[in-house]
Motif scaffolding. Structure first.
Motif, PDB file in Angstrom:
ATOM      1  N   THR A  33       0.851  -1.188   0.000  1.00 57.91           N
ATOM      2  CA  THR A  33       0.000   0.000   0.000  1.00 57.91           C
ATOM      3  C   THR A  33       0.884   1.234   0.000  1.00 57.91           C
ATOM      4  OG1 THR A  33      -1.740  -1.158   1.236  1.00 57.91           O
ATOM      5  CG2 THR A  33      -1.847   1.246   1.158  1.00 57.91           C
ATOM      6  N   GLN A  35       1.136   5.102   0.314  1.00 54.55           N
ATOM      7  CA  GLN A  35       0.444   6.276   0.830  1.00 54.55           C
ATOM      8  C   GLN A  35       1.344   7.483   0.629  1.00 54.55           C
ATOM      9  OE1 GLN A  35      -0.302   4.944   4.850  1.00 54.55           O
ATOM     10  NE2 GLN A  35      -2.310   4.153   4.298  1.00 54.55           N
ATOM     11  N   ASP A  85      -6.934   3.650  -5.134  1.00 55.80           N
ATOM     12  CA  ASP A  85      -8.133   3.452  -4.327  1.00 55.80           C
ATOM     13  C   ASP A  85      -8.350   4.664  -3.435  1.00 55.80           C
ATOM     14  OD1 ASP A  85     -10.369   2.199  -3.348  1.00 55.80           O
ATOM     15  OD2 ASP A  85      -9.302   0.793  -2.056  1.00 55.80           O
ATOM     16  N   TYR A  86      -9.537   4.760  -2.879  1.00 55.92           N
ATOM     17  CA  TYR A  86      -9.884   5.806  -1.918  1.00 55.92           C
ATOM     18  C   TYR A  86     -10.436   5.149  -0.659  1.00 55.92           C
ATOM     19  CZ  TYR A  86      -9.469   9.196  -5.728  1.00 55.92           C
ATOM     20  OH  TYR A  86      -8.989   9.980  -6.753  1.00 55.92           O
ATOM     21  N   PRO A  87     -10.224   5.763   0.509  1.00 57.10           N
ATOM     22  CA  PRO A  87     -10.734   5.154   1.742  1.00 57.10           C
ATOM     23  C   PRO A  87     -12.250   5.248   1.836  1.00 57.10           C
ATOM     24  CG  PRO A  87      -9.821   7.317   2.214  1.00 57.10           C
ATOM     25  CD  PRO A  87      -9.494   7.023   0.772  1.00 57.10           C
ATOM     26  N   LEU A  89     -14.692   6.267   4.169  1.00 55.33           N
ATOM     27  CA  LEU A  89     -14.532   7.107   5.357  1.00 55.33           C
ATOM     28  C   LEU A  89     -15.248   6.566   6.595  1.00 55.33           C
ATOM     29  CD1 LEU A  89     -14.784  10.678   3.814  1.00 55.33           C
ATOM     30  CD2 LEU A  89     -12.753   9.302   4.290  1.00 55.33           C
ATOM     31  N   HIS A  92     -13.013   4.025   8.012  1.00 53.75           N
ATOM     32  CA  HIS A  92     -11.583   4.328   8.012  1.00 53.75           C
ATOM     33  C   HIS A  92     -11.088   4.673   9.409  1.00 53.75           C
ATOM     34  CE1 HIS A  92      -7.749   5.763   6.460  1.00 53.75           C
ATOM     35  NE2 HIS A  92      -8.095   5.192   5.334  1.00 53.75           N
ATOM     36  N   ASP A  94      -7.498   4.843   9.964  1.00 55.23           N
ATOM     37  CA  ASP A  94      -6.082   5.142   9.827  1.00 55.23           C
ATOM     38  C   ASP A  94      -5.777   6.583  10.226  1.00 55.23           C
ATOM     39  OD1 ASP A  94      -5.499   2.646   9.040  1.00 55.23           O
ATOM     40  OD2 ASP A  94      -5.392   3.082   6.891  1.00 55.23           O
ATOM     41  N   THR A  98      -3.887  10.129   5.995  1.00 58.81           N
ATOM     42  CA  THR A  98      -4.248   9.297   4.855  1.00 58.81           C
ATOM     43  C   THR A  98      -5.591   9.689   4.262  1.00 58.81           C
ATOM     44  OG1 THR A  98      -5.327   7.617   6.239  1.00 58.81           O
ATOM     45  CG2 THR A  98      -2.961   7.365   5.835  1.00 58.81           C
ATOM     46  N   ILE A  99      -6.428  10.378   5.036  1.00 52.56           N
ATOM     47  CA  ILE A  99      -7.727  10.810   4.539  1.00 52.56           C
ATOM     48  C   ILE A  99      -7.630  12.171   3.856  1.00 52.56           C
ATOM     49  CG2 ILE A  99     -10.097  11.351   5.201  1.00 52.56           C
ATOM     50  CD1 ILE A  99      -9.740   9.540   7.616  1.00 52.56           C
ATOM     51  N   GLY A 104      -7.314  11.316   0.030  1.00 52.96           N
ATOM     52  CA  GLY A 104      -7.204   9.946   0.508  1.00 52.96           C
ATOM     53  C   GLY A 104      -6.755   8.941  -0.537  1.00 52.96           C
ATOM     54  N   HIS A 106      -4.714   6.505  -2.625  1.00 57.01           N
ATOM     55  CA  HIS A 106      -3.512   5.716  -2.396  1.00 57.01           C
ATOM     56  C   HIS A 106      -3.479   4.619  -3.452  1.00 57.01           C
ATOM     57  CE1 HIS A 106      -6.871   4.062  -0.029  1.00 57.01           C
ATOM     58  NE2 HIS A 106      -6.344   2.873  -0.253  1.00 57.01           N
TER      59      HIS A 106
END
Length: 203
Positions: A33, A35, A85-87, A89, A92, A94, A98-99, A104, A106
């Motif tokens: 992953t 980020q 990809d997107y989180p 929310l 989420h 993390d 990261t947001i 967000g 990554h």
């Protein structure tokens, strides 16, 4: 390309089979992953910077695997299936960074490493031990590179790593696969070197 549930299921099966075939021959698989720190520019510019960062890390790994990567057949190189990809929310948990950074966005990578290379450790151990070489605070584009060895539930992990294609902000066309052809890889490296030289000259 309109991604129906059936098409997504078939794609997951196909990519899982692709990874399994290599693992039967001694390859190891890792979920990566990527980020990122905040990247400036338009959405397309940010997306391009992210992809270039993944390609650069891939190139660095190639030189650790092989003395002369351009002499290695493509089928014997590491296979990286990369999907932005997107989180989600509401689920989420993390770091807030990261947001906020880049909305967000990554990149997940299913990284399949061939056996019998020059690397003396697994890919997850390498990134764990050498994290400082790849990520950190700005001006580095990459903030964190997480790596998890895939040991079970391969189809579930492949589906998770590629779930970004279900998001209209990414779609099927947002994913990319490494390696490219040798000529494309050389072209990317040359173009990147040219732009870095221009940046140096305009400091």
């Amino acid at each position: 390309m309109e991604l129906t549930p059936k098409i997504i299921e078939d794609l997951t099966y196909g990519y899982t089979s692709m990874v399994e075939e290599r693992m039967v021959c001694g390859a190891t698989a890792t979920l990566l992953t990527f980020q990122f720190n905040h990247l400036s520019g338009s959405t397309s510019t940010v997306n391009k910077k992210m992809q270039e960062t993944v390609e650069k890390v891939y190139s660095q790994i190639l030189t650790r695997c092989f003395k002369k990567p351009k002499n290695v057949p493509l089928v014997e190189m590491p296979l990286w299936i990369a999907t932005p990809d997107y989180p989600v929310l509401k689920h989420h948990k993390d770091n807030f960074r990261t947001i906020v950074n880049n909305d967000g966005r990554h990149i997940h990578v299913i990284a399949v490493m061939p056996p019998n290379t020059r690397m003396t450790q697994t890919l997850d151990d390498h990134f764990h031990n050498e994290q400082f070489r790849y990520s950190g605070y700005k001006p580095r584009p990459l903030w964190c590179l997480d790596s998890q060895r895939i040991t079970h539930d391969l189809s579930v992990v492949v589906d998770y790593g590629r779930k970004g294609i279900k998001n209209p902000r990414v779609g099927f066309d947002g994913q990319f696969i490494l390696p490219r052809t040798h000529s494309e890889m050389e072209s990317v490296r040359a173009d990147k070197a040219d732009r870095e030289l221009v940046n140096d000259l305009n400091f």
